[in-house]
Design an enzyme around this catalytic site. Structure first.
Site, PDB file in Angstrom:
ATOM      1  N   GLU A 205       0.927  -1.144   0.056  1.00 44.77           N
ATOM      2  CA  GLU A 205       0.025   0.098  -0.007  1.00 44.77           C
ATOM      3  C   GLU A 205       1.180   0.996   0.337  1.00 44.77           C
ATOM      4  O   GLU A 205       0.785   2.320   0.803  1.00 44.77           O
ATOM      5  CB  GLU A 205      -1.338  -0.208   1.424  1.00 44.77           C
ATOM      6  CG  GLU A 205      -1.730  -1.399   1.066  1.00 44.77           C
ATOM      7  CD  GLU A 205      -3.365  -0.443   1.950  1.00 44.77           C
ATOM      8  OE1 GLU A 205      -3.250  -0.187   2.987  1.00 44.77           O
ATOM      9  OE2 GLU A 205      -4.436  -1.665   1.730  1.00 44.77           O
ATOM     10  N   GLU A 394      -5.340  -8.569   0.312  1.00 41.93           N
ATOM     11  CA  GLU A 394      -6.193  -8.049   1.733  1.00 41.93           C
ATOM     12  C   GLU A 394      -7.898  -8.089   1.083  1.00 41.93           C
ATOM     13  O   GLU A 394      -8.261  -7.362  -0.056  1.00 41.93           O
ATOM     14  CB  GLU A 394      -5.871  -6.424   2.155  1.00 41.93           C
ATOM     15  CG  GLU A 394      -4.674  -7.080   3.179  1.00 41.93           C
ATOM     16  CD  GLU A 394      -3.717  -5.751   3.566  1.00 41.93           C
ATOM     17  OE1 GLU A 394      -4.877  -4.706   4.182  1.00 41.93           O
ATOM     18  OE2 GLU A 394      -2.163  -5.970   4.116  1.00 41.93           O
TER      19      GLU A 394
END
Ligand code: BGP
Length: 488
Positions: A205, A394
């Protein structure tokens, strides 16, 4: 939240906004998936890899064990006022000591893969230079334990725990030296673990920690840099990704695989017409221009550079070559639709609709519930960039998770959310979008960054006093999905 923005809102404000976009001409790769069509089956492709995910700083604890150096998150979590519930991750879920028990929890669910992250400051307490073999030993033990129990390890090399010393010495990701140090660290880990770990993710991320850590958001290291410097930070992170890919190719075993794990900015057609679907695809390419797009295309888009103007990062053509080193797959973290989009007859080719205040969300206010994000995100990735494979690195949700009398946790809200999101993922795989696996966030309740121990994402409830793990009802749900390889 900081300046009235949640960290998620900040993360999606990336380097430019939709409204500032100029003409966007998307490069459409060969189509892997067909047009949306109804599907009557509920199964996933044969061999689909069902797993769970955690990250080092959020679960390991043992922050001073075996020569680990401090990370920017240790410093940050111990700074008064930064963590909502005043907790820190010194103990977290004590995974460092309880990993054997935790592997058994995964095995009991029938999970086939485990995505964990390696703590850079355990391996190089000084950021670079002299490695700390005792630090890497933990991952040797963890990997061996996974393999002995039939669970395939997927290692993420950076999940935000930058060695503090690199922040102090170079200003962290403000410097190319940090990108170079990351490449070194990645090569060292690949050299030692790739005999048993085939799959690596570089950086988790970028889209969040750059904005939320360096751009005035609430995450570590807590800086509020001017936009040109934030853009330069993002460029260095992209460069670090590329250097790591090259180092893994050079020093890992033949056959070692690598890709990014990015919280892709998800653009969803407000109404599923072909024109809106195309607009959402164009928007996806532009909204991810500073990271995924440059990694997968080797150039910053014209619209990105035009919008950034004088704030554009400085870079060389060589940088772009490194950044776009070929990857084996694209990992995407998908929780929420960031933008609902319609087609527009203007230069941008898309329009972003305002989000109504009443849009439903989970117990985490940033997490708007839009299951179709898990259809459109991989579908856009497949159509725009045609990667060999996609992993959902995720997906999951926080929930209240209050135990009832007897200690059971009936997390029906998590089950309903997972089922509706997985229905959309199944829709994607049934159309041929090459999603090979799914990692549910998270195996365990853990230290959720600035939310501290307050937000629970685990399939297993953790009592942070006793470290006792209790399966929530969603463990039974996920076990059923895995066993059937189909919706449940
Ligand atoms: C992702 C992170 C995870 C985890 C998860 C939950 O962004 O990669 O580390 O934290 O989101 O989100 P949050 O803690 O912001 O509620």
């Amino acid at each position: 939240m900081f300046k009235g923005f949640s960290r998620r809102q900040l993360a999606k404000l990336a380097a430019w906004s939709a409204l500032g976009a100029s003409t966007a001409s998307a490069k459409a790769g060969p189509t892997r998936s067909g047009e949306p069509k109804a599907s009557v089956v509920s199964g996933f492709p044969k061999g689909f890899l069902w797993g769970t995910a955690t990250s080092a700083y959020q679960v390991e604890g043992a922050v001073r064990a075996d020569g680990r150096g401090p990370s920017i998150w240790d410093t940050f979590a111990h700074t008064p006022g930064k963590i909502v519930d005043r907790s820190n991750a010194d103990r977290a879920s004590d995974h460092y000591h309880r990993y054997k028990e935790d592997v058994q929890l995964m095995k009991a669910m029938g999970a086939k893969a485990y995505r964990f992250s390696i703590a850079w400051p355990r391996v190089f307490p000084d950021g670079a230079g002299e490695p700390n073999p005792k630090g890497l030993d933990f991952y040797h033990r963890l990997v061996d334990e996974c393999l002995a129990n039939g669970i395939e390890p997927f290692a993420t090399l950076y999940h935000w725990d930058l060695p503090q010393v690199l922040q102090d010495r170079f200003g962290g990701w403000e410097s190319r030296d940090t990108a170079k140090a990351f490449g070194e660290y990645a090569g060292y880990v690949a050299e030692r673990l790739s005999d048993r770990v085939t799959n690596f993710f570089t950086i988790n991320e970028c889209g969040r920690f750059v904005e939320a850590g360096y751009g005035g958001g609430p995450d570590a290291p807590g800086l509020n840099l001017a936009q040109n410097r934030v853009n330069q930070v993002r460029h260095h992170v992209a460069l670090a990704h590329g250097l790591a890919v090259q180092a893994i190719r050079a020093r890992g075993r033949t056959g070692t695989k690598v890709g990014p794990a990015e919280n892709i900015v998800v653009c969803v057609p407000a109404i599923e017409t072909p024109a809106n679907a195309r607009a959402a695809e164009i928007a996806t390419r532009e909204m991810n221009a500073g990271y995924l797009t440059v990694i997968l295309e080797g150039k910053y888009t014209d619209a990105f550079l035009a919008y950034a103007g004088a704030n554009a990062p400085t870079y060389t053509t060589d940088d772009l070559k490194i950044i776009s080193s070929p990857v084996d797959y694209v990992g995407i973290n998908v929780y929420t639709p960031h933008y609902y989009v319609t087609a527009a007859d203007d230069a941008h080719g898309f329009a972003v609709l305002p989000m109504p205040a009443s849009f439903p969300h989970t117990s985490s206010p940033w997490h708007k519930i839009g299951p179709e994000a898990l259809y459109w995100a991989p579908r856009h990735v497949a159509k725009l960039w045609n990667p060999k494979a996609i992993y959902i690195t995720e997906n999951g949700t926080s929930a209240a998770d209050e135990p009832v009398a007897g200690g059971n946790v009936y997390d029906l809200d998590r089950i309903v959310l997972l089922r509706s999101y997985l229905t959309q993922l199944q829709r994607a795989t049934s159309e041929g979008v090459p999603v090979r696996g799914y990692f549910l966030w998270s195996l365990l309740d853990n230290f959720e960054w600035t939310d501290g121990l307050d937000k629970r994402y685990g399939l297993y409830r953790v009592d942070f006093e006793t470290q006792r793990r209790t399966p929530k009802l969603s463990v039974s749900f996920y076990r059923e999905v895995i066993a059937r390889n189909a919706l449940a």
